[in-house]
Design a protein around this motif. Structure first.
Motif, mmCIF file in Angstrom:
data_model
loop_
_atom_site.group_PDB
_atom_site.id
_atom_site.type_symbol
_atom_site.label_atom_id
_atom_site.label_comp_id
_atom_site.label_asym_id
_atom_site.label_seq_id
_atom_site.Cartn_x
_atom_site.Cartn_y
_atom_site.Cartn_z
ATOM 1 N N GLY A 81 0.812 -1.213 0.000
ATOM 2 C CA GLY A 81 0.000 0.000 0.000
ATOM 3 C C GLY A 81 0.844 1.262 0.000
ATOM 4 N N ARG A 82 1.927 1.234 0.756
ATOM 5 C CA ARG A 82 2.830 2.402 0.794
ATOM 6 C C ARG A 82 3.468 2.613 -0.566
ATOM 7 N NH1 ARG A 82 8.285 3.560 2.521
ATOM 8 N NH2 ARG A 82 8.345 5.699 3.245
ATOM 9 N N PHE A 83 3.894 1.512 -1.206
ATOM 10 C CA PHE A 83 4.474 1.611 -2.543
ATOM 11 C C PHE A 83 3.444 2.171 -3.531
ATOM 12 C CE2 PHE A 83 5.267 -0.136 -6.791
ATOM 13 C CZ PHE A 83 6.572 0.281 -7.007
ATOM 14 N N LEU A 84 2.219 1.649 -3.473
ATOM 15 C CA LEU A 84 1.184 2.123 -4.391
ATOM 16 C C LEU A 84 0.906 3.609 -4.194
ATOM 17 C CD1 LEU A 84 -1.272 -0.922 -4.360
ATOM 18 C CD2 LEU A 84 0.248 -0.192 -6.230
ATOM 19 N N THR A 85 0.946 4.070 -2.964
ATOM 20 C CA THR A 85 0.730 5.495 -2.693
ATOM 21 C C THR A 85 1.892 6.334 -3.210
ATOM 22 O OG1 THR A 85 -0.632 5.045 -0.753
ATOM 23 C CG2 THR A 85 0.411 7.225 -0.874
ATOM 24 N N LEU A 86 3.115 6.004 -2.775
ATOM 25 C CA LEU A 86 4.275 6.821 -3.131
ATOM 26 C C LEU A 86 4.620 6.739 -4.617
ATOM 27 C CD1 LEU A 86 6.556 6.067 -0.050
ATOM 28 C CD2 LEU A 86 5.151 8.105 -0.464
ATOM 29 N N ALA A 87 4.692 5.529 -5.145
ATOM 30 C CA ALA A 87 5.013 5.365 -6.561
ATOM 31 C C ALA A 87 3.844 5.849 -7.424
ATOM 32 C CB ALA A 87 5.351 3.911 -6.866
ATOM 33 N N GLY A 88 2.625 5.680 -6.922
ATOM 34 C CA GLY A 88 1.455 6.166 -7.649
ATOM 35 C C GLY A 88 1.486 7.677 -7.811
#
Length: 107
Positions: A81-88
């Motif tokens: 979820g953190r990756f999806l938020t930041l990379a998103g």
């Protein structure tokens, strides 16, 4: 009384601005997606540092077998979820759709 902040089991920095070369290589959005799927950073998993590691492949590995890395399923999903938020956010800045990243986790 304040509740102490819990350190996530998996940490990594936010991606920096994507170095789009311009020209007719690829449109910025698809280029950014490809960049983020290969993006490397120092990732810490339960206190163990994985220097200069491709973040997306490591996260997929953590999701496939969290216990092998000393994680719970929830901790692995939190990292995703953190990756999806930041990379998103980085992907959106280049005109891409953050849903593309989520789709890659399902492949």
């Amino acid at each position: 009384m304040t509740t102490p902040t819990r350190t996530p089991a998996v940490t990594f920095p936010a991606p920096r601005r994507i170095p789009y070369p311009g020209g007719c290589v690829l449109e910025p959005g698809p280029y950014a997606l490809d960049y983020l799927l290969k993006w490397r950073a120092d990732v810490t998993v339960q206190g163990e540092v994985h220097p200069d590691t491709p973040v997306f492949p490591l996260l997929r590995e953590l999701l496939q077998d969290p216990a092998a890395h000393g994680l719970t399923r929830e901790e692995a999903q939190e990292a995703q979820g953190r990756f999806l938020t930041l990379a998103g956010q980085a992907l959106s800045a280049e005109g891409g759709d953050p849903a593309w990243l989520a789709r890659e986790f399902g492949r």
